[in-house]
Design an enzyme around this catalytic site. Sequence first.
Site, PDB file in Angstrom:
ATOM      1  N   TRP A  36      37.798  77.897   0.984  1.00 28.32           N
ATOM      2  CA  TRP A  36      38.112  77.527   2.155  1.00 28.32           C
ATOM      3  C   TRP A  36      36.871  77.620   3.293  1.00 28.32           C
ATOM      4  O   TRP A  36      36.664  76.838   4.349  1.00 28.32           O
ATOM      5  CB  TRP A  36      39.131  78.358   2.713  1.00 28.32           C
ATOM      6  CG  TRP A  36      40.369  78.249   1.850  1.00 28.32           C
ATOM      7  CD1 TRP A  36      40.893  79.250   0.962  1.00 28.32           C
ATOM      8  CD2 TRP A  36      41.424  77.383   1.626  1.00 28.32           C
ATOM      9  NE1 TRP A  36      42.085  78.794   0.163  1.00 28.32           N
ATOM     10  CE2 TRP A  36      42.172  77.600   0.569  1.00 28.32           C
ATOM     11  CE3 TRP A  36      41.221  76.051   2.128  1.00 28.32           C
ATOM     12  CZ2 TRP A  36      43.066  76.602   0.263  1.00 28.32           C
ATOM     13  CZ3 TRP A  36      42.064  75.173   1.755  1.00 28.32           C
ATOM     14  CH2 TRP A  36      43.123  75.299   0.778  1.00 28.32           C
TER      15      TRP A  36
ATOM     16  N   ASP B  32      38.649  82.953   9.768  1.00 28.82           N
ATOM     17  CA  ASP B  32      39.985  82.348   9.194  1.00 28.82           C
ATOM     18  C   ASP B  32      40.438  83.694   8.255  1.00 28.82           C
ATOM     19  O   ASP B  32      40.044  84.075   7.418  1.00 28.82           O
ATOM     20  CB  ASP B  32      39.422  81.322   7.841  1.00 28.82           C
ATOM     21  CG  ASP B  32      40.557  80.710   7.297  1.00 28.82           C
ATOM     22  OD1 ASP B  32      41.833  81.244   7.679  1.00 28.82           O
ATOM     23  OD2 ASP B  32      40.430  80.092   6.420  1.00 28.82           O
TER      24      ASP B  32
ATOM     25  N   LYS C 221      51.052  82.477   4.085  1.00 31.88           N
ATOM     26  CA  LYS C 221      50.721  83.785   3.464  1.00 31.88           C
ATOM     27  C   LYS C 221      51.360  84.920   3.698  1.00 31.88           C
ATOM     28  O   LYS C 221      51.741  85.901   3.010  1.00 31.88           O
ATOM     29  CB  LYS C 221      49.130  83.972   3.276  1.00 31.88           C
ATOM     30  CG  LYS C 221      48.410  83.005   2.224  1.00 31.88           C
ATOM     31  CD  LYS C 221      48.216  81.647   2.539  1.00 31.88           C
ATOM     32  CE  LYS C 221      47.534  80.552   1.717  1.00 31.88           C
ATOM     33  NZ  LYS C 221      46.425  79.867   2.060  1.00 31.88           N
TER      34      LYS C 221
HETATM   35  C1  LIG Z   1      45.629  78.720   2.318  1.00 34.69           C
HETATM   36  C2  LIG Z   1      44.473  79.182   3.029  1.00 34.69           C
HETATM   37  C3  LIG Z   1      43.881  78.088   3.580  1.00 34.69           C
HETATM   38  C4  LIG Z   1      44.377  76.595   3.755  1.00 34.69           C
HETATM   39  O1  LIG Z   1      45.547  76.775   4.640  1.00 34.69           O
HETATM   40  P1  LIG Z   1      46.479  75.373   4.841  1.00 34.69           P
HETATM   41  O2  LIG Z   1      47.573  75.877   5.838  1.00 34.69           O
HETATM   42  O3  LIG Z   1      46.973  74.981   3.797  1.00 34.69           O
HETATM   43  O4  LIG Z   1      45.657  74.231   5.660  1.00 34.69           O
HETATM   44  C5  LIG Z   1      42.607  78.086   4.423  1.00 34.69           C
HETATM   45  N1  LIG Z   1      42.250  79.479   4.642  1.00 34.69           N
HETATM   46  C6  LIG Z   1      42.458  80.657   3.764  1.00 34.69           C
HETATM   47  C7  LIG Z   1      41.780  81.599   3.770  1.00 34.69           C
HETATM   48  C8  LIG Z   1      43.872  80.304   2.857  1.00 34.69           C
HETATM   49  O5  LIG Z   1      44.083  81.229   2.122  1.00 34.69           O
END
Ligand SMILES: *Cc1c(COP(=O)(O)O)cnc(C)c1O
Length: 356
Positions: free
Chosen positions: A99, A166, A190
């Site tokens: 990511w 993020d 999540k």
């Molecule tokens: C799952 C995840 C993403 C991607 O998320 P999407 O909503 O599918 O774009 C980005 N960063 C992290 C840390 C993630 O766990």
Amino acid sequence: MKKHNFYAGPSILSDYTIKNTAEAIINFANTGLSVLEVSHRSKEFQAVIDEATALVKEILNIPEGFSVLWLGGGASMQFCMMPYNFLSTKASFLDTGTWASNAIKEARLFGEVDVVASSKEDNYTYIPRGWKVAPDSQYFHYTSNNTIYGTEIRQDPDVPCPMIADMSSDIFSREIDFSKYIAIYAGAQKNLAPAGVTLVIVRDDALGKVDRPIPTMLDYRTHIKKGSMFNTPPVLPIFSALQTLRYYKQLGGLKELERRDLEKAALLYDAIDNSKVFEGTVTDPRDRSIMNVCFVLKPEFKDREADFVSFCAERGIVGIKGHRSVGGFRASLYNALPIDSVRVLTEAMKDFEYKL
Ligand SMILES: *Cc1c(COP(=O)(O)O)cnc(C)c1O
């Protein structure tokens, strides 16, 4: 049989969230309509988004001067929106996983990108240390929890410029020092809600400093001005997020959530460290994630991986297969996962070891 849900995302939600969402799908706020079929501009939905926004501010203790937004496009959309709105000269990035590297790739479209360190060569099994951020960077971007690799940065780093993080997979698991940030974002699937909405927190006075034109939908100022209702927001995920936020508040907020998360993670890492057949994949224990616990069978037992997955399935344990880029197993211990599910997993690990 009761299922023990260790999926990495979309992932377990609290019973409270699921039950209230199910009820609102039949009858939303006594309107006699489903939440799926009411206008996002109805007063009932406006009350939902207002309360959800207020609870995010309250639970995360967000100071004045920040806006809370509910956007579509997933966390992946933020990989481009962040540099679109904030990067014109140079930004620094820490490369700790897939990511993080996706965020780096998009940022390169907008300015100079300085990758301060990377653990890619070692398949991201640790968080690099000893790196430095250039003071003339417009921001430093990092991924607080690496969902795929099971590493986590649980303290807001000290760098000589503002930060963007993020926090998709560990938001609501610790306090955040917002004075260090211009933005934080998290895909909801999540630790908050079903997939479809992304929580974005931006510092208002950091906007408007790049001189490129920004497409309306990708400009945070559009969504701030319109209260996340410039276009139709993801109504159902926002409704569910509100339920989760109410549940978080009832539980006692961040402190209690973090206490539970630490307790669950300690239980599982303890089982891994005391096992003769399993071992963790993260090389430095300080980097271990309390949200996604990655482990494997020791080399001499490698051929028994599929057996362990079915052994677990017989006990109602689902979602523990590791990400395809790591292999082995990954148990995601998000806020909604009860500690009893972790106990069932650690028992299964012991029983499996005994049987081998
Ligand atoms: C799952 C995840 C993403 C991607 O998320 P999407 O909503 O599918 O774009 C980005 N960063 C992290 C840390 C993630 O766990």
